[in-house]
Enzyme design. Structure first.
Site: not given
Length: 529
Positions: A44, A49-50, A160, A162, A198-200
């Protein structure tokens, strides 16, 4: 709305599934209709990127299933599981806009019911790097991935670059357990300033966000030094550390240059070597990587190089490196002659393909031999079975006055005027012109190259027109120049080499036609220093 999204105005075509039985029912129905299935696993907090993975999946498969599940098993006790960003409604809206077919967003008890006690234990690839910093992390990753593969049974799964170490571990999982799924790895997507998405990133403060870009700057510093000629890992890493050292908000976890297949540190970089970095920016841990390769190489080519790279065996030699693998890929994927009816495209044989194995030090090569074309049966090619010389190879050794392959490879290499196979005696000039591009690049692989030996009239014509760029009366008839002593020689300009010139020797092909040349050894350079 983000650019590039395909809108589904109603969103009615995207199905949100939250239980395992419902997912299994949906997949049975999908399979019964003969549709191919793509899986994009996520936790999520979706970003571009996703979305790049999803767009690739939609291009290649009929049905795209995206999973959203923050997997607790891959988080350590001191990690940010509780704080990991979650917004299912926002993610679902994003996926509906992308026309995703199904979203699987299960509850914790659906994936790990009471009494769950079976986990995947990954092997040695899970030990270093992220495995050392996050014990148990890849145990959780491989367990959830295997469960999702079993539930969705995709034809293709998308990941990905990454998470490079994770990708290699999943590749090993698929291979070792004979899983019936193909993997597609997509390049890293970055912000305009270079920060890997990144989600972060959403957890970073404004100052931390400014500092975070140093991770990609560090990697780009290493790439720039490689492209300027530095290949020693120790020197590269020292310079790269200096990029992040002045920033107090960035604390390095690791910075390394690895062989991508074994994830082991290298002493010297070559094409496909991967630079990996992990660091805490404030309290948020981020990772990034960069695949090293030829200047200007596409992200897709770099991924190919990483997944086919081999360890560097001899750190003291001038190794076949950044340009060689890229040249192999260009030749392998060339389709320039596809419309020429007399040319059979496969198989291709060329010297660049064998440099890693037979020529660990490119400095030793003094003479490059250009043949008429590879044998019709590729299995008879010199480098395929050097211990079983064909009639052509035996005649070539006699022409050069050498004894065997071991002597040959100390100073000689053999390549082809053509990479594909001609079905008639006449060689189309277009084919010679197309292949000359690859030949020119092959010549540049050898810094100490002194002489080229051209076998036969077709290779001679190609060399004169396409390499030396001579035309009309500047090109003397082949039979005329070799008439006097069976071969001829001249010095020709070749500015791509440090020396700036080459000694060219022209002679009859040893086994094509009815004419032959005597030994050309007098025209060859001394073969030892």
């Amino acid at each position: 709305m983000q650019a590039g999204l395909t809108l589904n105005p109603t969103g009615m075509n995207t199905r949100l599934i939250t239980s395992v039985p419902d997912l299994q029912s949906y997949m049975r129905d999908t399979r019964s209709r003969g549709r191919s299935v793509a899986l994009v696993p996520t936790m999520g907090a979706l970003h571009e990127g996703h979305q790049s993975l999803i767009r690739r999946a939609k291009q290649q498969c009929d049905t795209v299933v995206v999973t959203i599940f923050v997997n607790p098993v891959q988080f350590g006790s001191s990690e940010d599981f509780a704080n990991y960003p979650r917004d299912l409604q926002k993610d679902a809206n994003t996926l509906r806009a992308l026309n995703v077919d199904a979203i699987f967003a299960p509850q914790m008890e659906d994936i790990y019911p009471p009494g769950f006690d079976t986990y995947v234990e990954p092997g040695k690839l899970s030990v270093p790097l992220e495995g050392a910093s996050r014990p148990g992390h890849f145990r959780g990753v491989t367990t959830i991935i295997l469960k999702l593969f079993n539930l969705v049974q995709p034809d293709v799964a998308y990941f990905g670059q990454k998470d490079f170490q994770q990708v290699q571990i999943i590749r090993r999982l698929v291979e070792d357990l004979n899983l019936n799924v193909r993997l597609v790895i997509c390049p890293i997507v970055r912000e305009a300033d270079g920060l890997a998405l990144s989600s972060r990133n959403s957890l970073l403060s404004r100052e931390e966000r400014k500092a975070a870009v140093l991770l990609s700057s560090c990697l780009q510093c290493g790439a720039a030094l490689v492209h300027s000629g530095e290949v020693r890992a120790r020197n590269l890493l020292a310079a790269m550390r200096q990029v992040v050292k002045p920033e107090p908000l960035v604390t390095l976890d690791y910075l390394t240059l690895i062989n991508p297949l074994e994830l082991e540190p290298v002493e010297r970089v070559s094409a496909g070597t991967v630079a990996l970095i992990a660091a805490r920016v404030g309290r948020i841990r981020l990772i990034d990587n960069l695949i090293l390769g030829p200047l200007g190489a596409s992200p897709e080519l770099l991924l190919q190089l990483a997944f086919s790279a081999r360890p560097v065996i001899d750190p003291s030699a001038r190794i076949p490196g950044l340009e060689t693998e890229a040249l192999c890929r260009r030749i392998e994927t060339c389709r320039d002659c596809a419309a020429i009816s007399s040319v059979m495209i496969p198989p291709r044989e060329f010297v660049a393909k064998y440099l890693k194995r037979d020529y660990p030090d490119l400095n030793t090569v003094r003479v490059l031999v250009i043949g008429r074309d590879a044998p019709m049966h590729a299995d008879r090619y010199l480098y395929r079975h050097p211990d079983r010389p064909t009639a052509f190879v035996a005649a070539l050794y006699e022409l050069l006055e050498i004894e065997d392959f071991q002597t040959f490879k100390k100073a000689f290499v053999l390549t082809d005027a053509l990479r594909c196979h001609v079905q008639s005696e006449h060689v189309p000039e277009k084919a010679l012109a197309y292949c000359a591009r690859h030949l020119r690049d092959e010549l540049k692989q050898f810094p100490n190259l002194q002489t080229v030996v051209i076998l036969g009239a077709d290779a001679y014509l190609q060399f004169q027109k396409e390499i030396l760029e001579r035309h009309g009366d500047e090109i003397k008839p082949f039979d005329e120049i070799v008439k006097e002593k069976g071969w001829a020689e001249e010095d020709v300009p070749f500015p791509q080499l440090k020396k700036g010139s080459l000694h060219a020797v022209y002679c009859h092909h040893p086994t094509l036609g009815y004419k032959s040349s005597p030994s050309i050894a007098p025209a060859l350079p001394p073969l030892s220093d």
